[in-house]
Scaffold this active site. Structure first.
Site, mmCIF file in Angstrom:
data_model
loop_
_atom_site.group_PDB
_atom_site.id
_atom_site.type_symbol
_atom_site.label_atom_id
_atom_site.label_comp_id
_atom_site.label_asym_id
_atom_site.label_seq_id
_atom_site.Cartn_x
_atom_site.Cartn_y
_atom_site.Cartn_z
ATOM 1 N N ASP A 78 0.823 -1.206 0.000
ATOM 2 C CA ASP A 78 0.000 0.000 0.000
ATOM 3 C C ASP A 78 0.857 1.257 0.000
ATOM 4 O O ASP A 78 2.032 1.239 0.364
ATOM 5 C CB ASP A 78 -0.952 0.009 1.195
ATOM 6 C CG ASP A 78 -0.228 0.073 2.542
ATOM 7 O OD1 ASP A 78 0.784 -0.644 2.708
ATOM 8 O OD2 ASP A 78 -0.681 0.831 3.423
ATOM 9 N N GLU A 171 0.118 -1.338 5.635
ATOM 10 C CA GLU A 171 1.171 -0.911 6.562
ATOM 11 C C GLU A 171 1.049 0.568 6.880
ATOM 12 O O GLU A 171 1.292 1.001 8.013
ATOM 13 C CB GLU A 171 2.547 -1.217 5.952
ATOM 14 C CG GLU A 171 3.723 -1.028 6.912
ATOM 15 C CD GLU A 171 4.297 0.390 6.892
ATOM 16 O OE1 GLU A 171 5.154 0.693 7.747
ATOM 17 O OE2 GLU A 171 3.883 1.207 6.037
ATOM 18 N N GLU A 172 0.670 1.362 5.880
ATOM 19 C CA GLU A 172 0.638 2.806 6.056
ATOM 20 C C GLU A 172 -0.456 3.263 7.020
ATOM 21 O O GLU A 172 -0.409 4.398 7.509
ATOM 22 C CB GLU A 172 0.447 3.505 4.702
ATOM 23 C CG GLU A 172 1.601 3.330 3.732
ATOM 24 C CD GLU A 172 2.861 4.076 4.149
ATOM 25 O OE1 GLU A 172 2.851 4.713 5.221
ATOM 26 O OE2 GLU A 172 3.848 4.010 3.401
#
Length: 401
Positions: A78, A171-172
Protein backbone atom coordinates in the site's frame (compact mmCIF):
# COMPACT_ATOMS: atom_id res chain seq x y z
CA UNK A 1 16.10 -10.62 -16.30
CA UNK A 2 14.37 -7.41 -15.20
CA UNK A 3 16.09 -4.76 -13.12
CA UNK A 4 14.57 -3.50 -9.88
CA UNK A 5 13.79 -0.17 -11.56
CA UNK A 6 11.93 -1.87 -14.42
CA UNK A 7 9.82 -3.82 -11.97
CA UNK A 8 9.19 -0.74 -9.87
CA UNK A 9 7.91 1.26 -12.84
CA UNK A 10 5.36 -1.50 -13.45
CA UNK A 11 4.22 -1.57 -9.83
CA UNK A 12 3.60 2.16 -9.53
CA UNK A 13 0.94 1.87 -12.22
CA UNK A 14 -1.24 0.23 -9.55
CA UNK A 15 -3.10 2.59 -7.21
CA UNK A 16 -2.76 0.86 -3.83
CA UNK A 17 -3.54 3.65 -1.40
CA UNK A 18 -4.84 2.33 1.93
CA UNK A 19 -7.70 3.90 3.91
CA UNK A 20 -7.42 4.53 7.64
CA UNK A 21 -11.21 4.88 8.00
CA UNK A 22 -12.04 1.54 6.39
CA UNK A 23 -13.02 -1.42 8.58
CA UNK A 24 -12.35 -4.05 5.90
CA UNK A 25 -9.18 -6.13 5.45
CA UNK A 26 -7.47 -5.06 3.34
CA UNK A 27 -8.69 -1.53 3.84
CA UNK A 28 -9.02 -1.07 0.05
CA UNK A 29 -9.75 -3.82 -2.45
CA UNK A 30 -7.49 -2.20 -5.05
CA UNK A 31 -4.45 -3.41 -3.11
CA UNK A 32 -5.38 -6.93 -4.16
CA UNK A 33 -4.90 -6.03 -7.81
CA UNK A 34 -1.19 -5.52 -7.24
CA UNK A 35 -1.15 -8.62 -5.03
CA UNK A 36 -2.59 -10.78 -7.82
CA UNK A 37 -0.06 -9.34 -10.28
CA UNK A 38 2.81 -10.16 -7.93
CA UNK A 39 1.62 -13.73 -7.46
CA UNK A 40 1.68 -14.31 -11.21
CA UNK A 41 5.09 -12.69 -11.52
CA UNK A 42 6.49 -14.83 -8.71
CA UNK A 43 5.13 -18.03 -10.25
CA UNK A 44 6.61 -17.11 -13.63
CA UNK A 45 9.99 -16.67 -11.92
CA UNK A 46 9.80 -20.15 -10.41
CA UNK A 47 8.37 -19.42 -6.95
CA UNK A 48 5.83 -22.20 -7.29
CA UNK A 49 3.95 -21.82 -4.02
CA UNK A 50 3.22 -18.09 -4.42
CA UNK A 51 -0.30 -17.15 -3.37
CA UNK A 52 -2.46 -14.34 -1.99
CA UNK A 53 -4.74 -15.01 0.94
CA UNK A 54 -8.19 -13.57 1.57
CA UNK A 55 -6.78 -10.60 3.48
CA UNK A 56 -4.56 -9.55 0.57
CA UNK A 57 -1.23 -10.85 1.92
CA UNK A 58 1.13 -12.33 -0.68
CA UNK A 59 3.48 -15.16 0.32
CA UNK A 60 6.05 -17.28 -1.43
CA UNK A 61 9.04 -19.54 -0.75
CA UNK A 62 12.37 -20.01 -2.45
CA UNK A 63 13.87 -23.21 -0.94
CA UNK A 64 17.57 -23.10 -0.15
CA UNK A 65 20.29 -24.93 1.75
CA UNK A 66 18.56 -26.65 4.69
CA UNK A 67 21.70 -26.19 6.81
CA UNK A 68 21.22 -22.41 6.71
CA UNK A 69 18.60 -20.32 8.52
CA UNK A 70 15.33 -19.42 6.87
CA UNK A 71 15.25 -15.68 6.22
CA UNK A 72 12.16 -13.59 5.63
CA UNK A 73 12.07 -10.52 3.40
CA UNK A 74 9.00 -8.33 3.80
CA UNK A 75 7.66 -5.23 2.03
CA UNK A 76 4.27 -3.55 1.89
CA UNK A 77 2.07 -2.97 -1.13
CA UNK A 78 0.00 0.00 0.00
CA UNK A 79 0.89 3.67 -0.35
CA UNK A 80 0.23 6.48 2.09
CA UNK A 81 -3.15 8.23 2.29
CA UNK A 82 -1.20 11.51 2.67
CA UNK A 83 -1.00 12.08 -1.09
CA UNK A 84 -2.65 10.66 -4.19
CA UNK A 85 -1.30 7.37 -5.52
CA UNK A 86 -3.49 7.29 -8.63
CA UNK A 87 -2.31 7.84 -12.19
CA UNK A 88 1.32 8.23 -11.18
CA UNK A 89 3.37 9.67 -14.03
CA UNK A 90 6.84 8.37 -13.23
CA UNK A 91 9.88 9.15 -15.33
CA UNK A 92 13.64 8.75 -15.04
CA UNK A 93 15.95 11.76 -15.25
CA UNK A 94 19.73 11.90 -15.31
CA UNK A 95 20.58 14.22 -12.45
CA UNK A 96 23.38 16.68 -13.15
CA UNK A 97 22.71 18.96 -10.20
CA UNK A 98 20.45 21.89 -9.37
CA UNK A 99 16.65 21.87 -9.50
CA UNK A 100 14.55 19.31 -11.37
CA UNK A 101 11.47 20.52 -13.24
CA UNK A 102 8.77 18.01 -12.43
CA UNK A 103 5.91 19.81 -14.11
CA UNK A 104 6.56 22.77 -16.39
CA UNK A 105 2.87 23.46 -16.94
CA UNK A 106 2.19 23.80 -13.22
CA UNK A 107 5.59 25.22 -12.28
CA UNK A 108 6.49 22.39 -9.91
CA UNK A 109 10.19 21.93 -9.17
CA UNK A 110 12.17 19.55 -6.98
CA UNK A 111 14.61 22.12 -5.59
CA UNK A 112 17.99 21.28 -4.13
CA UNK A 113 17.66 24.23 -1.73
CA UNK A 114 14.61 22.56 -0.18
CA UNK A 115 15.89 18.98 -0.48
CA UNK A 116 19.67 19.14 0.05
CA UNK A 117 19.90 15.34 -0.11
CA UNK A 118 19.75 15.72 -3.88
CA UNK A 119 23.40 16.75 -3.88
CA UNK A 120 24.40 13.19 -2.97
CA UNK A 121 22.89 11.91 -6.19
CA UNK A 122 24.63 13.97 -8.86
CA UNK A 123 25.44 11.60 -11.75
CA UNK A 124 22.67 9.15 -10.89
CA UNK A 125 19.37 8.46 -12.62
CA UNK A 126 16.42 9.51 -10.46
CA UNK A 127 12.88 8.21 -10.80
CA UNK A 128 10.52 11.11 -10.07
CA UNK A 129 6.84 12.04 -10.43
CA UNK A 130 5.18 14.94 -12.23
CA UNK A 131 4.74 16.68 -8.87
CA UNK A 132 1.02 15.94 -8.51
CA UNK A 133 1.17 12.50 -6.81
CA UNK A 134 3.50 10.54 -4.62
CA UNK A 135 5.79 8.06 -6.35
CA UNK A 136 5.16 4.90 -4.34
CA UNK A 137 8.78 3.99 -3.60
CA UNK A 138 7.42 3.48 -0.09
CA UNK A 139 7.25 0.61 -0.47
CA UNK A 140 7.03 -0.67 -4.03
CA UNK A 141 10.80 -0.19 -4.25
CA UNK A 142 11.15 -2.81 -1.52
CA UNK A 143 8.96 -5.25 -3.45
CA UNK A 144 10.97 -4.67 -6.64
CA UNK A 145 14.30 -5.20 -4.91
CA UNK A 146 13.19 -8.37 -3.14
CA UNK A 147 11.88 -9.99 -6.31
CA UNK A 148 14.88 -8.90 -8.36
CA UNK A 149 17.21 -10.44 -5.76
CA UNK A 150 15.13 -13.63 -5.77
CA UNK A 151 15.26 -13.87 -9.55
CA UNK A 152 19.03 -13.34 -9.45
CA UNK A 153 19.43 -16.33 -7.14
CA UNK A 154 17.07 -18.48 -9.17
CA UNK A 155 18.85 -17.65 -12.40
CA UNK A 156 22.43 -17.95 -11.15
CA UNK A 157 21.82 -21.14 -9.17
CA UNK A 158 23.76 -19.74 -6.20
CA UNK A 159 23.77 -21.50 -2.84
CA UNK A 160 21.54 -19.51 -0.51
CA UNK A 161 19.40 -19.58 2.59
CA UNK A 162 15.75 -20.49 2.24
CA UNK A 163 13.86 -17.30 1.48
CA UNK A 164 10.36 -16.60 2.70
CA UNK A 165 8.70 -13.63 1.00
CA UNK A 166 5.75 -11.64 2.29
CA UNK A 167 4.09 -8.57 0.81
CA UNK A 168 1.59 -6.96 3.15
CA UNK A 169 -1.35 -4.56 2.75
CA UNK A 170 -2.24 -1.63 5.01
CA UNK A 171 1.17 -0.91 6.56
CA UNK A 172 0.64 2.81 6.06
CA UNK A 173 -2.46 2.78 8.27
CA UNK A 174 -0.80 0.74 11.03
CA UNK A 175 -2.46 -2.59 10.17
CA UNK A 176 0.21 -4.32 8.09
CA UNK A 177 0.58 -7.30 10.41
CA UNK A 178 -3.04 -7.54 11.57
CA UNK A 179 -3.58 -10.80 9.64
CA UNK A 180 0.05 -11.79 9.00
CA UNK A 181 0.34 -15.60 9.07
CA UNK A 182 3.47 -15.70 11.20
CA UNK A 183 3.08 -19.37 12.13
CA UNK A 184 3.16 -20.54 8.52
CA UNK A 185 5.74 -17.94 7.51
CA UNK A 186 8.29 -20.00 9.39
CA UNK A 187 11.34 -17.72 9.15
CA UNK A 188 14.06 -17.72 11.80
CA UNK A 189 14.37 -13.98 11.43
CA UNK A 190 13.44 -11.38 8.86
CA UNK A 191 14.07 -7.95 7.42
CA UNK A 192 11.58 -5.40 6.23
CA UNK A 193 12.77 -3.60 3.10
CA UNK A 194 10.85 -0.42 3.72
CA UNK A 195 12.48 2.86 2.90
CA UNK A 196 15.55 4.70 4.03
CA UNK A 197 18.38 6.29 2.10
CA UNK A 198 21.28 4.17 0.93
CA UNK A 199 23.14 2.53 3.81
CA UNK A 200 20.47 3.03 6.46
CA UNK A 201 19.87 0.15 8.85
CA UNK A 202 17.23 0.53 11.52
CA UNK A 203 16.31 -1.49 14.57
CA UNK A 204 14.87 1.26 16.77
CA UNK A 205 11.50 2.81 16.07
CA UNK A 206 8.89 4.91 17.76
CA UNK A 207 6.35 3.65 20.20
CA UNK A 208 3.23 4.68 18.30
CA UNK A 209 -0.41 5.42 18.96
CA UNK A 210 -3.30 6.91 17.06
CA UNK A 211 -5.70 9.33 18.69
CA UNK A 212 -9.23 10.43 17.82
CA UNK A 213 -10.66 13.43 19.66
CA UNK A 214 -14.41 13.94 19.13
CA UNK A 215 -15.98 17.19 20.26
CA UNK A 216 -19.73 17.69 20.57
CA UNK A 217 -21.27 21.14 20.35
CA UNK A 218 -24.66 22.81 20.13
CA UNK A 219 -25.76 24.91 17.15
CA UNK A 220 -27.97 27.92 17.76
CA UNK A 221 -28.88 30.60 15.23
CA UNK A 222 -26.09 33.19 15.54
CA UNK A 223 -28.64 35.91 16.03
CA UNK A 224 -29.68 34.40 19.36
CA UNK A 225 -26.58 32.41 20.23
CA UNK A 226 -25.35 34.38 23.23
CA UNK A 227 -24.73 32.10 26.23
CA UNK A 228 -26.30 29.21 24.30
CA UNK A 229 -24.14 28.17 21.34
CA UNK A 230 -21.35 25.66 21.97
CA UNK A 231 -19.17 25.72 18.87
CA UNK A 232 -17.29 22.44 18.66
CA UNK A 233 -14.73 23.92 16.26
CA UNK A 234 -13.75 26.61 18.75
CA UNK A 235 -13.39 24.01 21.49
CA UNK A 236 -11.25 21.96 19.09
CA UNK A 237 -8.93 24.95 18.64
CA UNK A 238 -8.77 25.29 22.41
CA UNK A 239 -7.91 21.60 22.76
CA UNK A 240 -5.10 21.84 20.21
CA UNK A 241 -3.72 24.95 21.92
CA UNK A 242 -3.43 23.01 25.19
CA UNK A 243 -0.98 20.51 23.66
CA UNK A 244 2.74 21.37 23.94
CA UNK A 245 3.77 23.34 20.84
CA UNK A 246 7.38 22.19 21.14
CA UNK A 247 6.20 18.58 20.71
CA UNK A 248 4.94 19.06 17.17
CA UNK A 249 6.90 17.05 14.57
CA UNK A 250 8.16 20.17 12.78
CA UNK A 251 10.10 21.05 15.94
CA UNK A 252 11.57 17.60 16.71
CA UNK A 253 14.31 15.32 15.39
CA UNK A 254 16.39 12.26 16.31
CA UNK A 255 15.01 10.55 19.38
CA UNK A 256 12.51 13.32 20.16
CA UNK A 257 8.88 12.29 19.99
CA UNK A 258 5.85 14.29 18.95
CA UNK A 259 2.08 14.76 18.99
CA UNK A 260 0.85 15.54 15.49
CA UNK A 261 -2.58 16.81 14.46
CA UNK A 262 -3.03 14.72 11.35
CA UNK A 263 -6.54 15.53 10.23
CA UNK A 264 -9.41 17.78 11.25
CA UNK A 265 -13.04 17.86 10.13
CA UNK A 266 -15.64 20.01 11.79
CA UNK A 267 -18.78 22.04 11.95
CA UNK A 268 -20.54 23.72 14.83
CA UNK A 269 -22.09 20.60 16.34
CA UNK A 270 -19.36 18.05 15.67
CA UNK A 271 -15.60 18.26 15.18
CA UNK A 272 -13.19 15.35 14.91
CA UNK A 273 -9.43 15.68 15.36
CA UNK A 274 -7.10 12.83 14.43
CA UNK A 275 -3.64 12.60 15.94
CA UNK A 276 -0.56 10.44 15.77
CA UNK A 277 1.57 10.13 18.90
CA UNK A 278 5.20 8.99 18.75
CA UNK A 279 8.18 8.59 21.08
CA UNK A 280 11.16 6.21 21.28
CA UNK A 281 11.06 6.30 25.09
CA UNK A 282 8.14 4.42 26.62
CA UNK A 283 7.78 6.73 29.64
CA UNK A 284 7.72 9.81 27.40
CA UNK A 285 5.25 8.04 25.09
CA UNK A 286 2.86 7.39 27.97
CA UNK A 287 3.28 10.99 29.17
CA UNK A 288 2.22 12.35 25.77
CA UNK A 289 -0.94 10.28 25.84
CA UNK A 290 -1.62 11.48 29.37
CA UNK A 291 -1.36 15.12 28.24
CA UNK A 292 -4.02 14.47 25.60
CA UNK A 293 -6.33 12.78 28.08
CA UNK A 294 -5.81 15.56 30.66
CA UNK A 295 -6.69 18.22 28.07
CA UNK A 296 -9.96 16.43 27.32
CA UNK A 297 -10.75 16.08 31.02
CA UNK A 298 -10.17 19.81 31.61
CA UNK A 299 -12.45 20.84 28.75
CA UNK A 300 -15.19 18.49 29.97
CA UNK A 301 -15.03 20.23 33.34
CA UNK A 302 -15.28 23.59 31.57
CA UNK A 303 -17.98 22.82 29.00
CA UNK A 304 -19.81 19.83 30.44
CA UNK A 305 -19.18 16.11 30.66
CA UNK A 306 -19.28 14.38 27.28
CA UNK A 307 -18.19 17.44 25.32
CA UNK A 308 -14.78 15.94 24.55
CA UNK A 309 -14.06 12.25 24.00
CA UNK A 310 -10.41 11.20 23.65
CA UNK A 311 -9.74 7.72 22.26
CA UNK A 312 -6.14 6.51 22.05
CA UNK A 313 -5.02 3.21 20.53
CA UNK A 314 -1.47 1.89 20.56
CA UNK A 315 -0.22 0.77 17.13
CA UNK A 316 3.26 -0.64 17.76
CA UNK A 317 6.23 -0.39 20.11
CA UNK A 318 9.96 0.23 19.84
CA UNK A 319 11.49 -2.98 18.47
CA UNK A 320 14.95 -2.35 19.97
CA UNK A 321 14.49 -4.55 23.02
CA UNK A 322 13.43 -7.46 20.78
CA UNK A 323 16.35 -7.03 18.36
CA UNK A 324 19.21 -6.53 20.81
CA UNK A 325 19.30 -10.22 21.87
CA UNK A 326 19.81 -11.06 18.16
CA UNK A 327 22.47 -8.57 17.08
CA UNK A 328 23.99 -11.15 14.73
CA UNK A 329 21.25 -10.29 12.22
CA UNK A 330 22.28 -6.64 12.37
CA UNK A 331 25.92 -7.60 11.81
CA UNK A 332 24.88 -9.76 8.83
CA UNK A 333 23.16 -6.77 7.25
CA UNK A 334 26.13 -4.49 7.95
CA UNK A 335 28.52 -6.99 6.34
CA UNK A 336 26.24 -7.27 3.30
CA UNK A 337 26.14 -3.51 2.92
CA UNK A 338 29.92 -3.20 3.05
CA UNK A 339 30.28 -6.00 0.53
CA UNK A 340 28.37 -3.95 -2.06
CA UNK A 341 30.08 -0.65 -1.28
CA UNK A 342 27.61 0.87 1.19
CA UNK A 343 28.65 2.40 4.48
CA UNK A 344 26.15 1.17 7.10
CA UNK A 345 24.48 3.92 9.09
CA UNK A 346 22.39 2.79 12.05
CA UNK A 347 19.66 5.32 12.74
CA UNK A 348 16.40 5.34 14.71
CA UNK A 349 13.28 5.19 12.56
CA UNK A 350 11.19 8.30 12.94
CA UNK A 351 8.24 6.19 11.93
CA UNK A 352 7.48 2.50 11.98
CA UNK A 353 7.50 -0.66 9.92
CA UNK A 354 5.74 -4.00 9.93
CA UNK A 355 8.93 -5.26 11.57
CA UNK A 356 8.12 -3.51 14.83
CA UNK A 357 5.01 -5.58 15.45
CA UNK A 358 6.54 -8.75 14.02
CA UNK A 359 9.50 -8.41 16.39
CA UNK A 360 7.09 -8.31 19.34
CA UNK A 361 5.27 -11.33 17.95
CA UNK A 362 8.45 -13.41 17.88
CA UNK A 363 10.13 -12.67 14.52
CA UNK A 364 13.18 -10.40 14.99
CA UNK A 365 12.81 -8.04 12.05
CA UNK A 366 14.96 -4.91 11.60
CA UNK A 367 14.57 -2.62 8.60
CA UNK A 368 16.81 -2.26 5.53
CA UNK A 369 17.14 0.71 3.21
CA UNK A 370 15.58 0.71 -0.24
CA UNK A 371 17.16 3.97 -1.43
CA UNK A 372 14.19 6.29 -1.71
CA UNK A 373 13.69 9.78 -0.29
CA UNK A 374 10.86 12.24 0.52
CA UNK A 375 8.26 9.55 1.13
CA UNK A 376 4.53 10.32 1.50
CA UNK A 377 4.69 13.42 -0.68
CA UNK A 378 4.78 14.79 -4.19
CA UNK A 379 8.55 15.23 -4.19
CA UNK A 380 9.38 11.58 -3.59
CA UNK A 381 12.18 10.13 -5.71
CA UNK A 382 14.51 7.15 -5.86
CA UNK A 383 17.87 6.66 -7.65
CA UNK A 384 18.06 3.69 -10.01
CA UNK A 385 21.65 3.00 -8.96
CA UNK A 386 20.67 2.83 -5.30
CA UNK A 387 17.93 0.33 -6.08
CA UNK A 388 20.55 -1.84 -7.79
CA UNK A 389 22.82 -1.58 -4.74
CA UNK A 390 19.98 -2.53 -2.37
CA UNK A 391 19.19 -5.54 -4.56
CA UNK A 392 22.83 -6.68 -4.34
CA UNK A 393 22.71 -6.19 -0.57
CA UNK A 394 19.78 -8.62 -0.33
CA UNK A 395 21.66 -11.16 -2.44
CA UNK A 396 24.59 -10.90 -0.06
CA UNK A 397 22.38 -11.37 3.00
CA UNK A 398 20.96 -14.58 1.51
CA UNK A 399 24.24 -16.05 0.23
CA UNK A 400 27.19 -14.98 2.40
CA UNK A 401 27.44 -17.58 5.17
Amino acid sequence: MKTAAERFLNYVKFDTQSDEDSLSSPSTEKQKKLGAFLVEEMKAMGIEDAYMDGYGYVYGTMPGDPRLPTIGLIAHMDTSPDASGAEIKARTVEYTGGDICLNGEKGIFLRDSEYPGLKRHVGKHLIVTDGTTLLGADDKAGIAEILTAAERLLTCRMSHATLRIAFTPDEEVGRGTEHFNLKDFGADYGYTCDGGTIGELEYECFNAAGGVVEISGLNIHPGSAKNKMKNSMMIALEYQAMLPAEQRPEFTSGYEGFIMLHNIHGEVEKTTLRYIVRDHDMAAFQAKKQVMEDAGRFLNQKYGEGTVTVTLKDNYYNMREKIEPHMEIIHRAEDAMRAVGMEPVTVPIRGGTDGARLSYEGLPCPNLCTGGENFHGRFEYIPVEDMDACTEMLVQILTSF
